[in-house]
Write an enzyme that holds these catalytic residues in place. Sequence first.
Site, PDB file in Angstrom:
ATOM      1  N   LYS A  58       0.848  -1.290   0.154  1.00  0.00           N
ATOM      2  CA  LYS A  58       0.144   0.032   0.005  1.00  0.00           C
ATOM      3  C   LYS A  58       1.020   1.174  -0.125  1.00  0.00           C
ATOM      4  CE  LYS A  58      -4.236  -1.727   2.559  1.00  0.00           C
ATOM      5  NZ  LYS A  58      -4.361  -2.949   1.677  1.00  0.00           N
TER       6      LYS A  58
ATOM      7  N   HIS B 150     -14.034  -3.775   8.358  1.00  0.00           N
ATOM      8  CA  HIS B 150     -13.707  -3.440   7.159  1.00  0.00           C
ATOM      9  C   HIS B 150     -13.664  -4.506   5.924  1.00  0.00           C
ATOM     10  CE1 HIS B 150     -12.126   0.156   9.317  1.00  0.00           C
ATOM     11  NE2 HIS B 150     -11.553  -0.744  10.347  1.00  0.00           N
TER      12      HIS B 150
ATOM     13  N   ARG C 209      -6.217  -8.168  -9.186  1.00  0.00           N
ATOM     14  CA  ARG C 209      -6.767  -9.612  -9.409  1.00  0.00           C
ATOM     15  C   ARG C 209      -8.205  -9.409  -9.840  1.00  0.00           C
ATOM     16  NH1 ARG C 209      -9.661  -9.568  -4.407  1.00  0.00           N
ATOM     17  NH2 ARG C 209      -8.463  -8.657  -2.874  1.00  0.00           N
TER      18      ARG C 209
HETATM   19  P1  ADP Z   1      -7.860  -3.982   2.741  1.00  0.00           P
HETATM   20  O1  ADP Z   1      -6.465  -4.237   1.905  1.00  0.00           O
HETATM   21  O2  ADP Z   1      -7.868  -4.820   3.861  1.00  0.00           O
HETATM   22  O3  ADP Z   1      -8.909  -4.093   1.741  1.00  0.00           O
HETATM   23  P2  ADP Z   1      -7.991  -1.084   2.411  1.00  0.00           P
HETATM   24  O4  ADP Z   1      -6.964  -0.073   2.628  1.00  0.00           O
HETATM   25  O5  ADP Z   1      -8.743  -1.466   1.129  1.00  0.00           O
HETATM   26  O6  ADP Z   1      -7.783  -2.443   3.167  1.00  0.00           O
HETATM   27  O7  ADP Z   1      -9.078  -0.705   3.355  1.00  0.00           O
HETATM   28  C1  ADP Z   1     -10.468  -1.478   3.766  1.00  0.00           C
HETATM   29  C2  ADP Z   1     -11.539  -0.731   4.328  1.00  0.00           C
HETATM   30  O8  ADP Z   1     -11.194   0.030   5.291  1.00  0.00           O
HETATM   31  C3  ADP Z   1     -12.030   0.515   3.463  1.00  0.00           C
HETATM   32  O9  ADP Z   1     -12.917   0.015   2.411  1.00  0.00           O
HETATM   33  C4  ADP Z   1     -12.622   1.491   4.605  1.00  0.00           C
HETATM   34  O10 ADP Z   1     -13.706   0.973   4.887  1.00  0.00           O
HETATM   35  C5  ADP Z   1     -11.583   1.456   5.754  1.00  0.00           C
HETATM   36  N1  ADP Z   1     -10.585   2.329   5.308  1.00  0.00           N
HETATM   37  C6  ADP Z   1      -9.442   2.406   4.742  1.00  0.00           C
HETATM   38  N2  ADP Z   1      -8.821   3.424   5.011  1.00  0.00           N
HETATM   39  C7  ADP Z   1      -9.529   4.127   5.526  1.00  0.00           C
HETATM   40  C8  ADP Z   1      -9.413   5.677   6.014  1.00  0.00           C
HETATM   41  N3  ADP Z   1      -8.217   6.254   5.625  1.00  0.00           N
HETATM   42  N4  ADP Z   1     -10.470   6.425   6.546  1.00  0.00           N
HETATM   43  C9  ADP Z   1     -11.455   5.568   6.983  1.00  0.00           C
HETATM   44  N5  ADP Z   1     -11.787   4.444   6.601  1.00  0.00           N
HETATM   45  C10 ADP Z   1     -10.737   3.639   5.835  1.00  0.00           C
HETATM   46  P1  ADP Z   2     -12.209  -7.943  -2.347  1.00  0.00           P
HETATM   47  O1  ADP Z   2     -12.137  -9.021  -3.387  1.00  0.00           O
HETATM   48  O2  ADP Z   2     -13.408  -7.130  -2.697  1.00  0.00           O
HETATM   49  O3  ADP Z   2     -11.241  -7.166  -2.100  1.00  0.00           O
HETATM   50  P2  ADP Z   2     -12.208  -9.245  -0.161  1.00  0.00           P
HETATM   51  O4  ADP Z   2     -10.862  -8.544   0.378  1.00  0.00           O
HETATM   52  O5  ADP Z   2     -13.456  -8.861   1.228  1.00  0.00           O
HETATM   53  O6  ADP Z   2     -12.754  -8.857  -1.255  1.00  0.00           O
HETATM   54  O7  ADP Z   2     -12.194 -10.696  -0.103  1.00  0.00           O
HETATM   55  C1  ADP Z   2     -10.867 -11.209  -0.656  1.00  0.00           C
HETATM   56  C2  ADP Z   2     -10.077 -12.043   0.152  1.00  0.00           C
HETATM   57  O8  ADP Z   2     -11.072 -12.946   0.687  1.00  0.00           O
HETATM   58  C3  ADP Z   2      -9.053 -12.752  -0.645  1.00  0.00           C
HETATM   59  O9  ADP Z   2      -7.989 -12.108  -0.541  1.00  0.00           O
HETATM   60  C4  ADP Z   2      -8.978 -13.919   0.658  1.00  0.00           C
HETATM   61  O10 ADP Z   2      -8.185 -13.695   1.693  1.00  0.00           O
HETATM   62  C5  ADP Z   2     -10.281 -14.036   1.204  1.00  0.00           C
HETATM   63  N1  ADP Z   2     -11.055 -15.164   0.478  1.00  0.00           N
HETATM   64  C6  ADP Z   2     -12.504 -15.084   0.276  1.00  0.00           C
HETATM   65  N2  ADP Z   2     -12.773 -16.328  -0.392  1.00  0.00           N
HETATM   66  C7  ADP Z   2     -11.891 -17.205  -0.794  1.00  0.00           C
HETATM   67  C8  ADP Z   2     -11.623 -18.294  -1.528  1.00  0.00           C
HETATM   68  N3  ADP Z   2     -12.590 -19.043  -1.935  1.00  0.00           N
HETATM   69  N4  ADP Z   2     -10.250 -18.530  -1.616  1.00  0.00           N
HETATM   70  C9  ADP Z   2      -9.476 -17.748  -1.265  1.00  0.00           C
HETATM   71  N5  ADP Z   2      -9.627 -16.534  -0.541  1.00  0.00           N
HETATM   72  C10 ADP Z   2     -10.860 -16.190  -0.264  1.00  0.00           C
END
Ligand code: ADP
Ligand code: ADP
Length: 665
Positions: free
Chosen positions: A116, A235, A291
């Site tokens: 990130k 989250h 992905r």
């Molecule tokens: P991940 O890799 O776990 O998906 P993200 O950076 O995409 O992490 O963040 C996941 C979620 O966490 C976001 O969809 C949001 O709801 C919350 N989030 C992330 N960054 C922030 C932020 N700076 N302020 C508020 N909420 C945040």
């Molecule tokens: P998004 O695709 O929106 O980022 P999430 O971050 O919530 O959704 O979900 C993706 C994550 O969920 C994957 O990185 C993995 O850790 C987990 N996951 C969910 N279902 C599977 C699956 N069938 N096989 C492997 N990982 C899975």
Amino acid sequence: MFDKILIANRGEIACRVIKTARRLGIRTVAVYSEADARARHVEMADEAVCIGPAPAAESYLRGERVLEVAKRTGAQAIHPGYGFLSENAGFAEACAAAGVVFIGPPTEAIRVMGSKAESKRVMTGADVPLVPGFHGQAQDLDTLAAEAERIGFPVLVKASAGGGGKGMRVVREAAAFADAVAGAKREARAAFGDDSVLLEKYLTRPRHVEIQVFADTHGNCVYLFERDCSLQRRHQKVIEEAPAPDLPDALRTRMGEAAVAAARAVGYVGAGTVEFLYEDGGFYFIEMNTRLQVEHPVTEMITGLDLVEWQIRVAAGEPLPLTQDRLTRRGHAFEARLYAEDPQRDFLPAIGRLVHLRPPEESAHVRVDTGVRQGDEVSMYYDPMIAKLIVWDETRDAALRRLRTALAAYEVVGVTTNVAFLGAIAGHPAFRAREIDTGFIDRYRADLVPAPAPVPARGLVLASLAVLLARGATAVRTAGDPWSPWRMVNGWRLNDDNHHDLRFRDSDELRAVTLHFRPEGYEVELGGAAPVRVTGARYESGALAAVIDGVRVRATVVAQGHDLTILSDGSVWRLTLDDPSARAADAEGGSGRLTAPMPGTVVRVLAEPGQAVERGTPLMLLEAMKMEHTITAPGRGTVRSVSYAAGDQVSEGVELLVIDIEEEG
Ligand code: ADP
Ligand code: ADP
Ligand code: MG
């Protein structure tokens, strides 16, 4: 184009990829762990190879094993799905070295976007707006604390390698900062083997709006509009929709163009998602997922495209099927993620066997992506997602109605799920009114996860009918109108108030139900409120239909021993039949005491003491008014005694026969 691809994943996404491959005439190879030997994705694939024991680290995460299988089976490409190896730059590199196509972006794009912090450094150069924060390399507490002060509290400490909402800490004041950093680092080291963190301004009411991008090897890059994934718990996304409600078109275009710029900045190829937070008309990059994403179906529903097909075509070197100006969208789509988890226990994952599983019927409006069937096990080894329910309609309101209806029809018994929770979100007035942001679920938690309540009268009535009808079920032989009151098990006799008492355990409470047999059906007394009238009922393979107070209703009642699960119009109730006579039989051990399910007359005796019987062997015919009921053997065994002869009157509950059971039915 490829002749054969390997799918390095399991569950719904493996099934999803196989479906498209088959449509394109591409043969498929599944890999599976020992726990998944009979899994749906294994059954669907043309070939399948076991790659190790249940734990993912010993099977689905073993890149070298997967590559070996690809070479052995002649698969020319590998689709990694999501999770597992999908964002593993080392695996993508190993594929390239082995001459197998990785259906995903170039290794370098995975590497940059996998961090990130590094991705934000690259985005700064590409003019993509960022959430204000600190994403430098320094990791000492003094630097981080000073940066936190500069950003201003609240700040979010985030694992740079993070995913799935792990490794995040909200810090509201300087005093709590050091502990939060230590906690985030600990979690990140354990989950990702990398403890570097970054800091972001914590936005208090953002929406999560992400852009689907696609690029090919010919220099084309487009965006396929956005998805709003603001409904999250811990989250993690729970319900997603496309398009994002109330997003001005000009902003949609600007976000799309920013996402394309982000993808171009890392030489992207294939499907990717650029995630933004959207607040007060501004949008800010948070990360890019390199992905296919779990929620890609909502984009497919509004664009009419198959994103897996696009992935495969791009990986085979074809140009993108459509240019930006030819991409259109129509209507509105929602996706709800059905998890085996307990909302009452802070969404703790649940495990168990899917004793009963009936998804809503699929149509042009309803799609179910799943990797499990009835009878399958939800184990502790993998992600607890059971299915994704996707709906589409012309408008958001219409699509939301479809979501509510489909969730209400989704029947899962055997494992605790979030179906009712999803239904509560779909029916919540604030969700309908588009008042959404990432705090939605926490804000309305009391509405969405109500405290456990006693089973309502309707649940008790349905359970009682199922119990009674099951006792005489094989026996309902009346022909003609299925709604005739005589089709029900009825013990009515003239001038006689016959009744039947049932007791259920409802959590820790005992609930008594009395059914009075009346000429027109039953009168059900539940203690307190006015009695309920039942004037017709039928119960066949779990499906219960009944006329209750003049209204015809349908429900499903699944029995596992004495445990009953009652599913009715989106509600799920659990009761345990408290049956003293059954308890006595259990205690006796090995003997089956068969009792009269209702008062009536013995018509014929079909078995004699000493006779060997199988499960289902008819033993006695009983008549109550116009119906005959067959008493059958509950398992294999020997008849020990017969208590009545033809012509005898019996009252409800008396012992008719005793069987020595050798094998339970
Ligand atoms: P991940 O890799 O776990 O998906 P993200 O950076 O995409 O992490 O963040 C996941 C979620 O966490 C976001 O969809 C949001 O709801 C919350 N989030 C992330 N960054 C922030 C932020 N700076 N302020 C508020 N909420 C945040
Ligand atoms: P998004 O695709 O929106 O980022 P999430 O971050 O919530 O959704 O979900 C993706 C994550 O969920 C994957 O990185 C993995 O850790 C987990 N996951 C969910 N279902 C599977 C699956 N069938 N096989 C492997 N990982 C899975
Ligand atoms: Mg994310």
